[in-house]
Scaffold this motif. Structure first.
Motif, PDB file in Angstrom:
ATOM      1  N   ASN A 205      -6.741   8.221   2.565  1.00  0.00           N
ATOM      2  CA  ASN A 205      -6.594   7.078   1.651  1.00  0.00           C
ATOM      3  C   ASN A 205      -5.320   7.201   0.833  1.00  0.00           C
ATOM      4  OD1 ASN A 205      -9.058   6.136   2.594  1.00  0.00           O
ATOM      5  ND2 ASN A 205     -10.224   6.918   0.846  1.00  0.00           N
ATOM      6  N   GLU A 206      -5.040   8.394   0.349  1.00  0.00           N
ATOM      7  CA  GLU A 206      -3.824   8.620  -0.447  1.00  0.00           C
ATOM      8  C   GLU A 206      -2.573   8.333   0.382  1.00  0.00           C
ATOM      9  OE1 GLU A 206      -3.851  12.598  -1.922  1.00  0.00           O
ATOM     10  OE2 GLU A 206      -5.770  12.375  -2.982  1.00  0.00           O
ATOM     11  N   LEU A 207      -2.570   8.838   1.608  1.00  0.00           N
ATOM     12  CA  LEU A 207      -1.408   8.629   2.462  1.00  0.00           C
ATOM     13  C   LEU A 207      -1.224   7.156   2.812  1.00  0.00           C
ATOM     14  CD1 LEU A 207      -1.690  11.667   4.919  1.00  0.00           C
ATOM     15  CD2 LEU A 207       0.092  11.282   3.209  1.00  0.00           C
ATOM     16  N   GLN A 208      -2.316   6.486   3.123  1.00  0.00           N
ATOM     17  CA  GLN A 208      -2.207   5.067   3.472  1.00  0.00           C
ATOM     18  C   GLN A 208      -1.693   4.246   2.289  1.00  0.00           C
ATOM     19  OE1 GLN A 208      -3.718   3.471   6.942  1.00  0.00           O
ATOM     20  NE2 GLN A 208      -5.821   3.833   6.238  1.00  0.00           N
ATOM     21  N   ALA A 209      -2.186   4.555   1.100  1.00  0.00           N
ATOM     22  CA  ALA A 209      -1.717   3.834  -0.095  1.00  0.00           C
ATOM     23  C   ALA A 209      -0.230   4.087  -0.330  1.00  0.00           C
ATOM     24  CB  ALA A 209      -2.536   4.270  -1.306  1.00  0.00           C
ATOM     25  N   LYS A 210       0.194   5.329  -0.141  1.00  0.00           N
ATOM     26  CA  LYS A 210       1.603   5.676  -0.314  1.00  0.00           C
ATOM     27  C   LYS A 210       2.487   4.885   0.634  1.00  0.00           C
ATOM     28  CE  LYS A 210       4.743   9.509   0.821  1.00  0.00           C
ATOM     29  NZ  LYS A 210       4.846  10.925   1.233  1.00  0.00           N
ATOM     30  N   TYR A 211       2.093   4.819   1.900  1.00  0.00           N
ATOM     31  CA  TYR A 211       2.945   4.134   2.878  1.00  0.00           C
ATOM     32  C   TYR A 211       2.818   2.617   2.773  1.00  0.00           C
ATOM     33  CZ  TYR A 211       4.136   8.630   4.784  1.00  0.00           C
ATOM     34  OH  TYR A 211       4.618   9.918   4.917  1.00  0.00           O
ATOM     35  N   ALA A 212       1.693   2.129   2.299  1.00  0.00           N
ATOM     36  CA  ALA A 212       1.560   0.687   2.085  1.00  0.00           C
ATOM     37  C   ALA A 212       2.571   0.193   1.052  1.00  0.00           C
ATOM     38  CB  ALA A 212       0.140   0.346   1.643  1.00  0.00           C
ATOM     39  N   GLU A 213       2.830   1.036   0.031  1.00  0.00           N
ATOM     40  CA  GLU A 213       3.831   0.680  -0.975  1.00  0.00           C
ATOM     41  C   GLU A 213       5.226   0.576  -0.367  1.00  0.00           C
ATOM     42  OE1 GLU A 213       3.606   3.489  -4.134  1.00  0.00           O
ATOM     43  OE2 GLU A 213       1.657   2.786  -4.860  1.00  0.00           O
ATOM     44  N   LYS A 214       5.456   1.280   0.751  1.00  0.00           N
ATOM     45  CA  LYS A 214       6.749   1.221   1.435  1.00  0.00           C
ATOM     46  C   LYS A 214       6.761   0.177   2.547  1.00  0.00           C
ATOM     47  CE  LYS A 214       7.697   6.171   0.747  1.00  0.00           C
ATOM     48  NZ  LYS A 214       8.084   7.441   1.419  1.00  0.00           N
ATOM     49  N   GLY A 215       5.666  -0.570   2.659  1.00  0.00           N
ATOM     50  CA  GLY A 215       5.586  -1.577   3.701  1.00  0.00           C
ATOM     51  C   GLY A 215       5.260  -1.033   5.075  1.00  0.00           C
ATOM     52  N   ILE A 216       4.722   0.200   5.124  1.00  0.00           N
ATOM     53  CA  ILE A 216       4.384   0.831   6.399  1.00  0.00           C
ATOM     54  C   ILE A 216       2.865   0.835   6.568  1.00  0.00           C
ATOM     55  CG2 ILE A 216       4.495   2.953   7.760  1.00  0.00           C
ATOM     56  CD1 ILE A 216       7.057   3.661   6.241  1.00  0.00           C
ATOM     57  N   SER A 217       2.415   0.311   7.678  1.00  0.00           N
ATOM     58  CA  SER A 217       0.980   0.320   7.973  1.00  0.00           C
ATOM     59  C   SER A 217       0.753   0.917   9.358  1.00  0.00           C
ATOM     60  CB  SER A 217       0.398  -1.097   7.917  1.00  0.00           C
ATOM     61  OG  SER A 217       1.044  -1.930   8.873  1.00  0.00           O
ATOM     62  N   PHE A 218      -0.478   1.289   9.638  1.00  0.00           N
ATOM     63  CA  PHE A 218      -0.816   1.952  10.897  1.00  0.00           C
ATOM     64  C   PHE A 218      -1.978   1.218  11.566  1.00  0.00           C
ATOM     65  CE2 PHE A 218       0.806   5.116   7.909  1.00  0.00           C
ATOM     66  CZ  PHE A 218       1.884   5.630   8.626  1.00  0.00           C
ATOM     67  N   LYS A 219      -1.831   1.004  12.858  1.00  0.00           N
ATOM     68  CA  LYS A 219      -2.895   0.333  13.610  1.00  0.00           C
ATOM     69  C   LYS A 219      -4.130   1.215  13.704  1.00  0.00           C
ATOM     70  CE  LYS A 219      -4.074  -1.316  18.257  1.00  0.00           C
ATOM     71  NZ  LYS A 219      -3.605  -1.451  19.659  1.00  0.00           N
TER      72      LYS A 219
END
Length: 381
Positions: A205-219
């Motif tokens: 969850n922490e990693l996903q939130a971090k990358y979401a702020e950079k506009g990066i998402s994962f399928k």
């Protein structure tokens, strides 16, 4: 509880593996029942057991496959698993193995280092392919299991350390022949409490939130496997707590709309359906110990010698008074011991012994050391 057809064992050459296919089917039914959430996909970690009868049941149940070698990819394909349900992990993929995965257009490569990523890009470009990948992240979570099967700590050889992840994501996104689909995690094996899986969910969850702020998402998010089995009480707990396992991720892992979560279960799928059947050759009186010498050794089941693992041992043909034995094999190594100070009904030459919970990492790890024959397989369907 497995009911052993002892009469059928009498004339069967020992040692051999006995598989309770009915129990395997019940286990697979439980997996499908409790993983029935949107976006959940279960892959079988094929390194646990590649017996063709076992693989056929798993394929019919609709599971995908998690592989860690080119040989396992070939085995999965030959067993009829669809290439688009095969994921390929491992720290040391050779060129021919990468070429094999690309040629068959497998679902995903789980990439464990920057050098590996660069080689995949190079080979994919040469072949005119696009490699779908997930980056295996080392979350530095202690799964509280045997140090040989802990895989998620910073000191382990597996995965990409968190401090290097940003750099490798940036590199992957710039590669023309690589499609970054997700993140992959695996924190260890034979985990019997769900707290480590909760910690893993929180880290993801922490990693996903971090990358979401950079506009990066994962399928996809691949949480690996690791769910353990009850080696001490296989009759009381023949099927692991799949409900608790899958619910832990459902309750703690935050997924975005349409995002998939993948699981890689091995031991928990096949561990309890298999037993190693062996025969007592001799009962030897030592100075202070009594030895039951059986015709199976670590050539058939290496886990006790390699991991100091304990498997429940049953004497299927004696109801005598209980005595204390060291149960040992015939291999010319002192480590060829299944159990010390085991309390068992009085042993006699010819007694048939079941070493339980041997369906995972038993037959697949068998060797021909001492020029021994590989074990046969017998099934209860």
């Amino acid at each position: 509880m497995t009911n052993f057809p002892i009469a059928e064992f009498e004339n069967q050459r020992t040692p051999f593996y006995f598989y309770d296919i009915e129990l395997l089917r019940k286990t697979l039914d439980e997996i499908k029942r409790f993983s029935n959430y949107p976006g959940y996909h279960v892959h079988y970690a094929i390194k646990a057991n590649v017996n063709p009868v076992i693989l056929e049941e798993i394929r019919k149940a609709g599971l995908g496959v998690d592989c860690v070698s080119g040989g396992e990819v070939e085995t999965a394909l030959n067993a009829g698993f669809a290439a688009n349900k095969i994921v390929f992990a491992g720290v040391g993929k050779s060129d021919w193995e990468i070429e094999l995965g690309l040629a068959h257009d497998i679902e995903c490569f789980n990439v464990e280092s920057l050098p590996e990523l660069e080689v995949i890009q190079e080979i994919a470009a040469r072949m005119g392919k696009v490699a779908r990948i997930a980056l295996r992240v080392n979350p530095n979570i202690d799964a509280h299991t045997h140090h040989y099967i802990t895989t998620g700590l910073a000191e382990n050889k597996f995965g990409i350390n968190l401090e290097k992840l940003d750099e490798i994501i940036d590199v992957a996104k710039m590669m023309p022949n690589v499609e970054l689909q997700g993140l992959h995690f695996h924190i260890g094996s034979q985990i019997t409490i769900n707290d480590p899986f909760k910690l893993l969910s929180e880290k993801i969850n922490e990693l996903q939130a971090k990358y979401a702020e950079k506009g990066i998402s994962f399928k996809t998010i691949n949480v690996g496997g690791g769910l353990g089995i009850d080696y001490d009480n296989p009759n009381e707990n023949p099927i692991p707590d799949f409900k608790g396992y899958f619910d832990t991720f459902k309750q703690n892992l935050k997924l975005s709309e349409g995002q998939e979560v993948h699981f890689e279960l091995g031991r928990s799928v096949v561990g309890q359906c298999g037993s190693l059947i062996t025969r007592v050759l001799y009962v030897k009186e030592g100075t202070e110990k009594k030895f039951a010498i059986v015709d199976a050794g670590f050539t058939e089941l290496i886990r006790p010698a390699l991991y100091q693992a304990h498997h429940n041992i049953e004497n299927l043909t004696s109801d005598g008074d209980v005595e204390k034995y060291d149960v040992v094999g015939p291999i010319c190594e002192s480590s060829d011991c299944f159990a010390e100070n085991e309390m068992l009904p009085k042993m006699r030459r010819g007694d048939i012994i079941a070493i339980r919970s041997a369906g995972a990492y038993g037959e697949i790890m068998a060797s021909q050391y001492n020029c021994r024959r590989l074990p046969l397989s017998v099934y209860k369907k």
